[in-house]
Motif scaffolding. Structure first.
Motif, mmCIF file in Angstrom:
data_model
loop_
_atom_site.group_PDB
_atom_site.id
_atom_site.type_symbol
_atom_site.label_atom_id
_atom_site.label_comp_id
_atom_site.label_asym_id
_atom_site.label_seq_id
_atom_site.Cartn_x
_atom_site.Cartn_y
_atom_site.Cartn_z
ATOM 1 N N VAL A 233 -0.223 -11.508 -8.721
ATOM 2 C CA VAL A 233 1.100 -12.036 -8.370
ATOM 3 C C VAL A 233 1.883 -12.299 -9.657
ATOM 4 N N PRO A 234 3.170 -11.935 -9.767
ATOM 5 C CA PRO A 234 3.937 -11.285 -8.694
ATOM 6 C C PRO A 234 3.517 -9.835 -8.474
ATOM 7 N N VAL A 235 3.670 -9.354 -7.245
ATOM 8 C CA VAL A 235 3.204 -8.020 -6.873
ATOM 9 C C VAL A 235 4.188 -6.984 -7.410
ATOM 10 N N THR A 236 3.708 -6.122 -8.294
ATOM 11 C CA THR A 236 4.549 -5.034 -8.817
ATOM 12 C C THR A 236 4.051 -3.683 -8.328
ATOM 13 N N ASP A 237 2.760 -3.594 -8.021
ATOM 14 C CA ASP A 237 2.168 -2.359 -7.483
ATOM 15 C C ASP A 237 1.513 -2.720 -6.165
ATOM 16 N N LEU A 238 2.252 -2.540 -5.059
ATOM 17 C CA LEU A 238 1.772 -3.012 -3.759
ATOM 18 C C LEU A 238 0.464 -2.345 -3.359
ATOM 19 N N ALA B 44 -2.293 -3.642 -5.522
ATOM 20 C CA ALA B 44 -2.576 -5.044 -5.231
ATOM 21 C C ALA B 44 -3.397 -5.182 -3.953
ATOM 22 N N ALA C 260 5.342 -9.102 0.182
ATOM 23 C CA ALA C 260 5.733 -7.877 -0.512
ATOM 24 C C ALA C 260 5.705 -6.686 0.434
ATOM 25 N N THR D 89 8.748 -6.956 2.655
ATOM 26 C CA THR D 89 9.952 -6.582 1.906
ATOM 27 C C THR D 89 10.030 -5.068 1.740
ATOM 28 N N GLU D 90 8.901 -4.434 1.416
ATOM 29 C CA GLU D 90 8.874 -2.982 1.243
ATOM 30 C C GLU D 90 9.185 -2.281 2.553
#
Length: 409
Positions: free
Chosen positions: A290-295, A298, A337, A340-341
């Motif tokens: 976290v924060p998630v940059t590569d869903l 992750a 995340a 949101t995606e």
């Protein structure tokens, strides 16, 4: 006897007006001199001139209906035909003829404009019906329901068509809404039935869990609790008002049993302390996601961490909420995340947002053109009215554009 270019008074006091067809009697004057007689009837002529001038202005600058305009023209023409004024009556008749032509042209223009508006309203309502019929098959219950309500508001703002066409389109529109409502009702009725089955299943699981909470048969009872937990997860969610209470009772029964077992097997405290240390290390590893940059990465990493977490075993009871809370916080961040995606890449939602924005932009452009046309025609009242309507449409457009930014465009 007295005369002027347009009339005369003879020795008997009879007043005449000159026309291309000869002299016509205007009236009789006995109250004064011939000059006074001519002046009186010339004033009546000037009154007709003023009246025609006012009518010409009303026809040109106001929304005077063709029916009312023709009635006013006929009234003035009657006065001219009665020859009760001295002056160029034929010139007045010519002005009235020109005014009739202007009124007729305006009538045709309004007729064409009304036909155009009707055609636009028809296409708009057909588009609403088509979208409603498509939404009727949707399973996005909340979004589709909200969109259908918005379509109803849009429909109410459109002008009516002829009764037959309007009724036919409304019947299709209403049928689509009813079909959606029926499907949604059936869906949630089935969901309620499933949740009732889940409630009954969990009531049974809670009853058994509570009956086992005082057991001292540690191994088999612990195994049975694991089986009950698997059955609990497989049962699905009960109704919201029952789920939390049932879970608290179910988990509470397990806590009683495992607390007792922990008391008996105090020697396992060291093992649980080591488990806590391992889980804290896993929590630290998870928190780095976290924060998630590569869903995608992750999710995979968290799945691996969680598998190792599950394999570790119990930790001291007092430490469990804190360390589990750290993992739950990471899990929630990944879920957020994902949501949101999904919202950002949902083509259906993006298409709806772009469609709405396009419609609102077209409406704003059209209103601005109408305002410019009204200003150019000197119709400031209409322009002001359209400007107020433009403010509302522009606000909706700004809101729609802001929503579209969430999709990255």
């Amino acid at each position: 006897m007295s005369s002027d270019p347009w009339g005369r008074v003879d020795e008997t006091g009879t007043v005449y007006v000159r026309t291309s067809e000869g002299e016509k009697v205007v009236g009789s004057w006995q109250a004064g001199s011939p000059e006074e007689a001519l002046a009186y009837f010339e004033r009546k002529y000037e009154g007709l001139v003023v009246e025609i001038g006012l009518l010409e202005k009303r026809v040109k600058t106001t929304d005077l209906s063709a029916k009312d305009a023709m009635a006013a023209i006929d009234h003035i023409r009657g006065q001219i035909d009665e020859h009760h004024a001295v002056g160029d009556l034929e010139a007045l008749s010519s002005r009235l003829d020109a005014l009739v032509a202007s009124v007729e042209a305006r009538r045709e223009e309004r007729k064409a404009q009304k036909a155009k508006q009707t055609d636009e309203a028809r296409h708009a309502k057909e588009a609403l019906v088509a979208e409603a019929e498509e939404l009727a098959q949707s399973e996005q219950w909340r979004a589709a329901g909200e969109r259908l309500r918005a379509l109803v508001d849009t429909w109410k703002g459109l002008p009516r068509l002829d009764r037959k066409s309007d009724d036919e389109l409304w019947h299709r529109f209403s049928h689509a809404r009813s079909a959606f409502s029926k499907r949604r009702k059936a869906h949630f009725a089935a969901l309620d039935a499933q949740r009732e089955v889940a409630r009954q299943t969990k009531e049974r699981l809670v009853a058994e869990a509570e009956s086992l909470s005082g057991s001292t048969d540690w191994g088999p009872t612990a195994a049975r609790y694991r089986e009950l937990m698997a059955e609990w997860k497989a049962a699905g969610r009960a109704q919201r008002e029952h789920e939390e209470d049932l879970w608290n009772r179910f988990r509470g029964a397990q806590d009683i049993f495992f607390a007792a077992r922990s008391g008996v097997f105090a020697e396992r405290d060291a093992e649980q302390s080591e488990n806590l240390k391992l889980k804290e290390e896993l929590a630290v590893e998870a928190e780095k996601l976290v924060p998630v940059t590569d869903l995608k990465g992750a999710r995979a990493a968290f799945r691996s961490i969680n598998e190792r977490w599950e394999a570790i075993g119990h930790v001291p009871r007092d430490d469990r909420p804190k360390v589990e809370g750290r993992m739950h916080a990471v899990e929630r961040a990944i879920q957020e995340a994902e949501e949101t995606e999904w919202r950002r890449t949902n083509p259906e939602a993006r298409a709806r947002a772009e469609g709405l924005t396009g419609q609102l932009q077209a409406a704003v452009d059209k209103l601005r053109a109408q305002i410019d046309a009204a200003r150019a025609a000197g119709n400031n009242a209409k322009a002001d009215k359209l400007s107020r309507e433009l403010e509302g449409r522009q606000a909706l457009l700004d809101q729609a554009l802001k929503g579209l930014e969430e999709f990255g465009g």
